[in-house]
Design a protein around this motif. Structure first.
Motif, PDB file in Angstrom:
ATOM      1  N   LEU A  23       0.876  -1.270  -0.029  1.00 52.97           N
ATOM      2  CA  LEU A  23       0.031   0.010   0.013  1.00 52.97           C
ATOM      3  C   LEU A  23       0.845   1.234   0.016  1.00 52.97           C
ATOM      4  O   LEU A  23       0.370   2.432  -0.593  1.00 52.97           O
ATOM      5  CB  LEU A  23      -0.757  -0.084   1.191  1.00 52.97           C
ATOM      6  N   GLN A  24       1.852   1.242   0.644  1.00 47.93           N
ATOM      7  CA  GLN A  24       2.774   2.626   0.729  1.00 47.93           C
ATOM      8  C   GLN A  24       3.180   3.062  -0.642  1.00 47.93           C
ATOM      9  O   GLN A  24       2.945   4.302  -0.758  1.00 47.93           O
ATOM     10  CB  GLN A  24       4.188   2.102   1.587  1.00 47.93           C
ATOM     11  N   PRO A  25       3.773   2.513  -1.537  1.00 50.69           N
ATOM     12  CA  PRO A  25       3.911   3.347  -2.693  1.00 50.69           C
ATOM     13  C   PRO A  25       2.604   3.576  -3.385  1.00 50.69           C
ATOM     14  O   PRO A  25       2.735   4.609  -4.264  1.00 50.69           O
ATOM     15  CB  PRO A  25       4.732   2.027  -3.677  1.00 50.69           C
ATOM     16  N   ILE A  26       1.680   2.896  -3.240  1.00 46.88           N
ATOM     17  CA  ILE A  26       0.350   3.242  -3.978  1.00 46.88           C
ATOM     18  C   ILE A  26      -0.064   4.686  -3.298  1.00 46.88           C
ATOM     19  O   ILE A  26      -0.385   5.624  -4.052  1.00 46.88           O
ATOM     20  CB  ILE A  26      -0.597   2.131  -3.767  1.00 46.88           C
ATOM     21  N   GLN A  41      -9.688   8.511 -12.888  1.00 45.81           N
ATOM     22  CA  GLN A  41      -9.068   7.203 -13.680  1.00 45.81           C
ATOM     23  C   GLN A  41      -8.552   6.104 -12.961  1.00 45.81           C
ATOM     24  O   GLN A  41      -8.731   4.920 -13.155  1.00 45.81           O
ATOM     25  CB  GLN A  41      -8.031   7.916 -14.786  1.00 45.81           C
ATOM     26  N   TYR A  42      -7.739   6.506 -11.970  1.00 41.62           N
ATOM     27  CA  TYR A  42      -7.131   5.289 -11.022  1.00 41.62           C
ATOM     28  C   TYR A  42      -8.245   4.907 -10.234  1.00 41.62           C
ATOM     29  O   TYR A  42      -8.127   3.600 -10.086  1.00 41.62           O
ATOM     30  CB  TYR A  42      -6.169   6.309 -10.294  1.00 41.62           C
ATOM     31  N   LEU A  43      -9.273   5.633  -9.768  1.00 39.53           N
ATOM     32  CA  LEU A  43     -10.261   4.942  -9.116  1.00 39.53           C
ATOM     33  C   LEU A  43     -10.892   3.906 -10.202  1.00 39.53           C
ATOM     34  O   LEU A  43     -11.334   2.657  -9.486  1.00 39.53           O
ATOM     35  CB  LEU A  43     -11.229   5.932  -8.490  1.00 39.53           C
ATOM     36  N   GLN A  50      -8.499  -4.864  -9.248  1.00 41.11           N
ATOM     37  CA  GLN A  50      -8.060  -5.085  -7.698  1.00 41.11           C
ATOM     38  C   GLN A  50      -9.199  -5.272  -6.755  1.00 41.11           C
ATOM     39  O   GLN A  50      -9.292  -5.869  -5.778  1.00 41.11           O
ATOM     40  CB  GLN A  50      -6.956  -4.320  -7.098  1.00 41.11           C
ATOM     41  N   ASN A  51     -10.063  -3.905  -6.703  1.00 40.21           N
ATOM     42  CA  ASN A  51     -11.001  -3.715  -5.869  1.00 40.21           C
ATOM     43  C   ASN A  51     -10.478  -3.553  -4.377  1.00 40.21           C
ATOM     44  O   ASN A  51     -11.477  -4.220  -3.725  1.00 40.21           O
ATOM     45  CB  ASN A  51     -12.115  -4.677  -6.320  1.00 40.21           C
ATOM     46  N   ARG A  52      -9.682  -2.948  -4.032  1.00 41.83           N
ATOM     47  CA  ARG A  52      -8.971  -3.150  -2.738  1.00 41.83           C
ATOM     48  C   ARG A  52      -9.742  -1.760  -1.900  1.00 41.83           C
ATOM     49  O   ARG A  52      -9.535  -0.575  -2.223  1.00 41.83           O
ATOM     50  CB  ARG A  52      -7.464  -2.933  -2.569  1.00 41.83           C
ATOM     51  N   THR A  53     -10.286  -2.259  -0.821  1.00 41.16           N
ATOM     52  CA  THR A  53     -11.164  -1.180   0.001  1.00 41.16           C
ATOM     53  C   THR A  53     -10.022   0.161   0.150  1.00 41.16           C
ATOM     54  O   THR A  53     -10.540   1.248   0.213  1.00 41.16           O
ATOM     55  CB  THR A  53     -11.830  -1.467   1.147  1.00 41.16           C
ATOM     56  N   PRO A  54      -8.953  -0.215   0.934  1.00 42.46           N
ATOM     57  CA  PRO A  54      -7.962   0.898   1.475  1.00 42.46           C
ATOM     58  C   PRO A  54      -7.513   1.743   0.151  1.00 42.46           C
ATOM     59  O   PRO A  54      -7.384   3.000   0.538  1.00 42.46           O
ATOM     60  CB  PRO A  54      -7.021   0.019   2.082  1.00 42.46           C
ATOM     61  N   VAL A  55      -7.210   1.090  -1.030  1.00 38.29           N
ATOM     62  CA  VAL A  55      -6.930   1.955  -2.130  1.00 38.29           C
ATOM     63  C   VAL A  55      -8.133   2.787  -2.683  1.00 38.29           C
ATOM     64  O   VAL A  55      -7.730   4.135  -2.888  1.00 38.29           O
ATOM     65  CB  VAL A  55      -6.321   1.113  -3.301  1.00 38.29           C
ATOM     66  N   GLN A  56      -9.259   2.360  -2.667  1.00 41.66           N
ATOM     67  CA  GLN A  56     -10.432   3.075  -3.004  1.00 41.66           C
ATOM     68  C   GLN A  56     -10.548   4.176  -2.121  1.00 41.66           C
ATOM     69  O   GLN A  56     -10.795   5.142  -2.302  1.00 41.66           O
ATOM     70  CB  GLN A  56     -11.406   2.193  -3.078  1.00 41.66           C
TER      71      GLN A  56
END
Length: 79
Positions: A23-26, A41-43, A50-56
């Motif tokens: 997650l850190q580099p993201i 665009q990224y969302l 990937q559909n990762r909740t923390p990234v979203q």
């Protein structure tokens, strides 16, 4: 200003940045985003792949920060 493309799109397109396992580099990449169009665009890519909740969540938070900054800038221009 916020609708112009970010340099991050050229250097780290969604498929490259969001392919990271950690997650850190993201999050670091998300922090470099300065336009709503870029965040969208990224969302969209994250939602589809990937559909990762923390990234979203971080992408949505960044969108709120950009909107707030734009609002503050507009208020200062009026004053």
């Amino acid at each position: 200003m916020s609708d112009t493309p970010d340099p991050i799109l050229d250097e780290l397109p969604p498929e490259r940045l969001l392919d990271a396992d950690h997650l850190q580099p993201i999050v670091a990449g998300i922090n470099c985003m300065h336009s709503m169009e870029t965040v969208k665009q990224y969302l969209a890519y994250e939602n589809k792949h990937q559909n990762r909740t923390p990234v979203q969540s971080r992408l949505r938070e960044r969108a709120r920060e950009i909107r707030r900054d734009e609002s503050d800038t507009e208020e200062q221009a009026v004053a």
